[in-house]
Design an enzyme around this catalytic site. Structure first.
Site, PDB file in Angstrom:
ATOM      1  N   SER A 146       1.798  -1.257   1.961  1.00 17.43           N
ATOM      2  CA  SER A 146       3.043  -0.719   2.535  1.00 17.43           C
ATOM      3  C   SER A 146       3.768  -1.872   3.226  1.00 17.43           C
ATOM      4  CB  SER A 146       2.672   0.345   3.572  1.00 17.43           C
ATOM      5  OG  SER A 146       3.769   0.671   4.397  1.00 17.43           O
ATOM      6  N   TYR A 159      -2.012   4.536  10.590  1.00 18.17           N
ATOM      7  CA  TYR A 159      -1.535   4.220   9.235  1.00 18.17           C
ATOM      8  C   TYR A 159      -1.371   2.711   9.079  1.00 18.17           C
ATOM      9  CZ  TYR A 159       1.515   4.455   5.073  1.00 18.17           C
ATOM     10  OH  TYR A 159       2.063   4.303   3.815  1.00 18.17           O
TER      11      TYR A 159
END
Ligand code: NDP
Length: 255
Positions: A146, A159
């Site tokens: 990401s 996350y």
């Protein structure tokens, strides 16, 4: 012909979390490039709908339903996938999840859930698949990181921790498996329109922030990850190893 470098004809690809979103777009793209794709997720009905869609388009597709956070289920699911489709040449570690909340009050159950889904899964599935790749002397491992593999942001500390770890696991895998002609790389998507971001897309203040923070001045579409996925799954990337390729409209290149 240089385009043949990108062909996935005769290859088998397992894409985790591919009943929807980014995983489904990548599975569709790999199958269009010639691969037999194995769809995975926990929801069998969703996978059957996605599988039917690909089969109707004339693609080679199988389904292996398993929970990527369950070590034993992963071993059985990978064995079942290989029994149906043949040895796995390409693994896309895509399954993932998000939980948002202030760090000081973040529930420990949520931490464990995010770490299991985004990180333990990559260890379990890659280990199960890479043993065969080493024996065969070739393989492609592509994990979905990401922009949060590189950047921090409030309310998503767990996350961010997992996606940073995916980047470093990718480097570790490259270091250890490179000599077996296995390439382990990662893709770092920016803000992409999927189910995971439904609430953010609906929030005009957040959506406007994404547009102003991204040089491309818009959200990304799932199909925009397909080119990077085919590149990192194909012979075109045989001397590319341990890299994180950002597909983020330029977000991580600018402040
Ligand atoms: P979605 O929520 O749309 O899809 C997630 C997929 O993962 C679903 O198909 C789900 O299937 C599957 N999944 C979740 N948990 C498990 C599990 N325990 N076992 C097996 N499958 C599971 O997410 P996206 O498509 O948006 O995200 C895909 C990946 O891309 C994730 O790793 C995410 O972190 C990453 N990413 C996404 C970005 C974005 O902007 N959308 C940006 C950067 C990275 P099922 O429910 O059937 O199990």
């Amino acid at each position: 012909m240089s385009l043949s470098l990108f062909s996935l004809q005769g290859k088998v690809a397992l894409v985790t979390g591919s009943g929807q979103g980014i995983g489904l777009a990548i599975a569709e793209g790999l199958s269009e490039a010639g691969a037999h794709v194995v769809l995975n997720g926990r929801d069998r009905a969703k996978l059957e709908r996605a599988g039917d869609m690909l089969a109707r388009a004339g693609r080679k597709v199988s389904i292996s339903t398993f929970d990527v956070t369950d070590h034993e289920a992963v071993a059985a699911g990978v064995a079942a996938a290989e029994a149906q489709a043949g040895p796995i040449d390409i693994l896309i570690n895509n399954a993932g999840m998000q939980r948002r909340g202030a760090f000081l009050d973040f529930p420990v159950e949520g931490w464990h859930e995010v770490v299991a889904t985004n990180l333990h899964s990559v260890f379990y599935v890659t280990q199960a698949v890479a043993k065969g790749m080493v024996a065969r002397g070739r393989g492609k491992i592509v994990s979905i990181g990401s922009v949060m593999s590189e950047l921090g942001r409030p309310t998503i500390v767990p996350y961010t921790a997992t996606k940073g770890a995916v980047k470093m696991m990718t480097r570790g895998l490259a270091a250890e498996l490179g000599k077996h002609n296995i390439q382990a790389n990662a893709i770092g998507p920016g803000y992409i329109v999927t189910e995971m971001n439904k609430a953010l897309i609906a929030d005009e203040a957040f959506s406007g922030w994404v547009r102003s923070r991204t040089p491309a001045a818009r959200w990304g579409e799932t199909g925009e990850l397909v080119g990077a996925a085919i590149f990192l799954s194909s012979a075109a990337s045989d001397y590319v190893n341990g890299q994180l390729l950002m597909v983020d409209g330029g977000m991580t290149a600018v402040v």
